[in-house]
Design an enzyme around this catalytic site. Structure first.
Site, PDB file in Angstrom:
ATOM      1  N   HIS A  38      28.203  57.134   7.118  1.00 43.93           N
ATOM      2  CA  HIS A  38      27.849  57.250   5.656  1.00 43.93           C
ATOM      3  C   HIS A  38      27.011  56.410   4.748  1.00 43.93           C
ATOM      4  CE1 HIS A  38      31.079  54.197   5.221  1.00 43.93           C
ATOM      5  NE2 HIS A  38      30.512  54.063   4.191  1.00 43.93           N
TER       6      HIS A  38
HETATM    7  C1  UD1 Z   1      30.746  54.260  -1.269  1.00 37.64           C
HETATM    8  C2  UD1 Z   1      30.524  52.766  -1.158  1.00 37.64           C
HETATM    9  C3  UD1 Z   1      30.301  52.466   0.159  1.00 37.64           C
HETATM   10  C4  UD1 Z   1      31.497  52.647   0.970  1.00 37.64           C
HETATM   11  C5  UD1 Z   1      31.914  54.065   0.641  1.00 37.64           C
HETATM   12  C6  UD1 Z   1      33.168  54.504   1.291  1.00 37.64           C
HETATM   13  C7  UD1 Z   1      28.928  51.909  -3.243  1.00 37.64           C
HETATM   14  C8  UD1 Z   1      27.603  51.621  -3.613  1.00 37.64           C
HETATM   15  N1  UD1 Z   1      29.205  52.554  -1.825  1.00 37.64           N
HETATM   16  O1  UD1 Z   1      29.678  54.649  -0.730  1.00 37.64           O
HETATM   17  O2  UD1 Z   1      30.271  50.747   0.118  1.00 37.64           O
HETATM   18  O3  UD1 Z   1      31.438  52.238   2.012  1.00 37.64           O
HETATM   19  O4  UD1 Z   1      31.989  54.521  -0.732  1.00 37.64           O
HETATM   20  O5  UD1 Z   1      33.290  55.708   1.889  1.00 37.64           O
HETATM   21  O6  UD1 Z   1      29.982  51.850  -4.052  1.00 37.64           O
HETATM   22  N2  UD1 Z   1      30.625  62.710  -2.842  1.00 37.64           N
HETATM   23  C9  UD1 Z   1      31.474  63.634  -2.797  1.00 37.64           C
HETATM   24  N3  UD1 Z   1      32.785  63.645  -3.068  1.00 37.64           N
HETATM   25  C10 UD1 Z   1      33.378  62.472  -3.136  1.00 37.64           C
HETATM   26  C11 UD1 Z   1      32.781  61.317  -3.300  1.00 37.64           C
HETATM   27  C12 UD1 Z   1      31.330  61.259  -2.770  1.00 37.64           C
HETATM   28  O7  UD1 Z   1      30.759  65.032  -2.646  1.00 37.64           O
HETATM   29  O8  UD1 Z   1      34.566  62.740  -3.504  1.00 37.64           O
HETATM   30  C13 UD1 Z   1      29.240  62.493  -2.506  1.00 37.64           C
HETATM   31  C14 UD1 Z   1      28.278  62.784  -3.555  1.00 37.64           C
HETATM   32  O9  UD1 Z   1      27.175  63.777  -3.157  1.00 37.64           O
HETATM   33  C15 UD1 Z   1      27.705  61.479  -3.961  1.00 37.64           C
HETATM   34  C16 UD1 Z   1      27.836  60.849  -2.357  1.00 37.64           C
HETATM   35  O10 UD1 Z   1      28.910  61.393  -1.852  1.00 37.64           O
HETATM   36  O11 UD1 Z   1      26.687  61.235  -4.464  1.00 37.64           O
HETATM   37  C17 UD1 Z   1      28.027  59.245  -2.380  1.00 37.64           C
HETATM   38  O12 UD1 Z   1      29.162  58.775  -2.796  1.00 37.64           O
HETATM   39  P1  UD1 Z   1      29.185  57.417  -3.596  1.00 37.64           P
HETATM   40  O13 UD1 Z   1      30.602  57.285  -3.997  1.00 37.64           O
HETATM   41  O14 UD1 Z   1      28.162  57.027  -4.459  1.00 37.64           O
HETATM   42  O15 UD1 Z   1      28.839  56.658  -2.367  1.00 37.64           O
HETATM   43  P2  UD1 Z   1      29.412  56.217  -0.818  1.00 37.64           P
HETATM   44  O16 UD1 Z   1      28.287  56.786  -0.011  1.00 37.64           O
HETATM   45  O17 UD1 Z   1      30.640  57.314  -0.922  1.00 37.64           O
HETATM   46  N1  UDP Z   2      38.807  56.867   7.094  1.00 37.93           N
HETATM   47  C1  UDP Z   2      39.586  57.962   6.856  1.00 37.93           C
HETATM   48  N2  UDP Z   2      39.262  59.228   7.160  1.00 37.93           N
HETATM   49  C2  UDP Z   2      38.047  59.358   7.472  1.00 37.93           C
HETATM   50  C3  UDP Z   2      36.958  58.282   7.857  1.00 37.93           C
HETATM   51  C4  UDP Z   2      37.503  57.073   7.652  1.00 37.93           C
HETATM   52  O1  UDP Z   2      40.839  57.827   6.599  1.00 37.93           O
HETATM   53  O2  UDP Z   2      37.643  60.619   7.743  1.00 37.93           O
HETATM   54  C5  UDP Z   2      39.284  55.368   6.994  1.00 37.93           C
HETATM   55  C6  UDP Z   2      39.143  54.340   8.043  1.00 37.93           C
HETATM   56  O3  UDP Z   2      40.082  54.400   8.915  1.00 37.93           O
HETATM   57  C7  UDP Z   2      39.171  53.140   7.140  1.00 37.93           C
HETATM   58  C8  UDP Z   2      38.281  53.529   5.855  1.00 37.93           C
HETATM   59  O4  UDP Z   2      38.399  54.811   5.666  1.00 37.93           O
HETATM   60  O5  UDP Z   2      40.349  52.732   6.868  1.00 37.93           O
HETATM   61  C9  UDP Z   2      36.974  53.094   6.020  1.00 37.93           C
HETATM   62  O6  UDP Z   2      36.367  53.710   4.814  1.00 37.93           O
HETATM   63  P1  UDP Z   2      34.733  54.112   4.896  1.00 37.93           P
HETATM   64  O7  UDP Z   2      34.165  54.262   6.164  1.00 37.93           O
HETATM   65  O8  UDP Z   2      34.839  55.296   3.930  1.00 37.93           O
HETATM   66  O9  UDP Z   2      34.246  52.942   3.913  1.00 37.93           O
HETATM   67  P2  UDP Z   2      33.841  51.308   4.477  1.00 37.93           P
HETATM   68  O10 UDP Z   2      34.839  50.563   5.093  1.00 37.93           O
HETATM   69  O11 UDP Z   2      32.361  51.363   5.198  1.00 37.93           O
HETATM   70  O12 UDP Z   2      33.627  50.714   3.070  1.00 37.93           O
END
Ligand code: UD1
Ligand code: UDP
Length: 354
Positions: free
Chosen positions: A203
């Site tokens: 992601h």
């Molecule tokens: C965010 C965090 C990242 C973290 C990740 C965990 C920032 C800058 N990034 O990244 O550090 O590792 O969360 O998963 O804060 N979207 C949906 N549904 C949701 C959420 C997101 O469709 O419930 C889609 C949308 O298109 C959105 C994109 O995902 O634009 C990105 O979501 P966003 O929360 O901005 O960043 P993440 O990539 O999730």
């Molecule tokens: N995780 C989860 N379901 C998924 C993918 C990840 O529960 O489908 C959990 C994973 O085990 C970990 C956390 O989400 O505990 C990590 O989150 P993510 O990878 O979204 O973000 P990051 O740690 O990179 O910020």
């Protein structure tokens, strides 16, 4: 003490579950969900299965550009801080919800506590790196998960209020791993068995927002002989569809929706190897003793690489394929992330702070 905790993204729900439980033994907690993650399988599922209390406020911010998302959170959190008048604001990790919470609080002279402080990738192209650096520099008390994190802060001149308490994700894992093994039916549901498969998550913006990098990852997965279970983050799904890669995912790649934490733990602990660009997943692979292939050029979790359980392969197709075939973890894993008492130690330190 009245503590206002700000959470908003998947990993923050998982980190908050054990700490919130501990905090509420001796403090009043006001839980604020920014709404950064909002799909049921990115948010609700964690509240339900981990017993996280219903948020007192949900700002419903949703998705937007970096500046707009952070700015709207900042406005919403500031209003709440003025009405709730907490003694302290607690933030987790490195997301936009983290920087919005810490910035809003520090401008109102409310002390900030940062859980998972001091991590650095030294890569300022990552939005998370900006969030970490800024948050650490405006925090009053920093709960570091590792000695490396303490050293990183020291080299930026931050030495006061810094504590290595271990990683709250170790607490979360220890609390939930048995429950996951007993309750999760994910292996049966997916028709897979112990060690016959690998798990992948992707992601990180550097991988999803580049057609070259994302297609290289997809090609590597498809060219390998491994059975890869791939719970797809909504961001990644959006780009896979947009780039026309969604339909090119082959049969050996079992694409599923994001799963809850218990299913994820069960998948990871029974997998042969883990492929990821997630911070949390790299740590969990190490804690579970499963070899981890990290599709990034750098990592904040350097101990996992130094100890031989994690390898950095970027988004290079050949390097990913070589690691799928050849990378195995080496020797024993250490107790780099503490012993599962981070939440208790944080609460003791918060008592002293008051
Ligand atoms: C965010 C965090 C990242 C973290 C990740 C965990 C920032 C800058 N990034 O990244 O550090 O590792 O969360 O998963 O804060 N979207 C949906 N549904 C949701 C959420 C997101 O469709 O419930 C889609 C949308 O298109 C959105 C994109 O995902 O634009 C990105 O979501 P966003 O929360 O901005 O960043 P993440 O990539 O999730
Ligand atoms: N995780 C989860 N379901 C998924 C993918 C990840 O529960 O489908 C959990 C994973 O085990 C970990 C956390 O989400 O505990 C990590 O989150 P993510 O990878 O979204 O973000 P990051 O740690 O990179 O910020």
């Amino acid at each position: 003490m009245k503590i206002l905790s700000v959470i908003g993204a998947r990993p923050q729900f998982i980190k908050c579950a054990p700490l919130s439980r501990e905090l509420r033994r001796s403090h009043e907690e006001i839980l604020v969900h920014t709404g950064q993650h909002y799909d049921p399988d990115m948010s609700d599922v964690f509240f339900k299965e981990l017993g996280i209390p219903e948020p007192d406020h949900n700002l419903g911010i949703g998705s937007a550009t970096q500046g707009e998302q952070t700015g709207r959170m900042l406005m919403g959190i500031e209003k709440l801080l003025i009405s709730e008048e907490p003694d302290m604001v607690l933030v987790y990790g490195d997301t936009n919800s983290t920087i919005a919470g810490s910035l809003a609080a520090s401008k109102l002279h409310i002390p900030v506590a940062h859980v998972e402080a001091g991590l650095r990738s030294f890569d300022r192209t990552m939005p998370e790196e900006i969030n970490r650096v800024v948050t650490d520099h405006i925090s009053d008390i920093m709960f570091c998960p590792t000695e490396t994190a303490v050293r990183n802060l020291g080299s930026e001149g931050i030495t006061e209020g810094v504590h290595n308490v271990g990683d709250v994700m170790m607490d979360a894992l220890q609390y939930n791993i048995k429950i996951a093994e007993e309750r999760s039916t994910i292996l049966e549901d997916l028709g897979i068995s112990d060690r016959d498969f690998m798990v992948a998550t992707v992601h990180r913006a550097s991988n999803t927002d580049s057609i070259e990098n994302l297609s290289s990852i997809v090609k590597a997965f498809c060219s390998s002989d491994a059975h890869i279970v791939f719970p797809v983050h909504p961001r990644t799904k959006k780009y896979l569809v947009q780039y026309g890669l969604w339909d090119t995912l082959c049969e050996n790649v079992q694409v599923i929706s994001p799963v809850g934490y218990l299913d994820m733990l069960k998948l990871m602990s029974n997998s042969r190897k883990i492929l990821t660009d997630s911070g949390g997943v790299q740590k969990e692979a190490y804690m579970l003793g499963v070899p981890c292939i990290t599709m990034r050029d750098n990592t904040e979790w350097v101990e996992t690489v130094d100890d031989g359980w994690n390898v950095l392969v970027g988004s290079d197709r050949n390097m990913i394929m070589d690691a799928i075939d050849g990378f195995e973890g080496a020797g024993e894993t250490g107790n780099v992330f503490g012993s599962g008492d981070a939440c208790e130690r944080i609460c003791t330190l918060l008592e002293d702070f008051t």
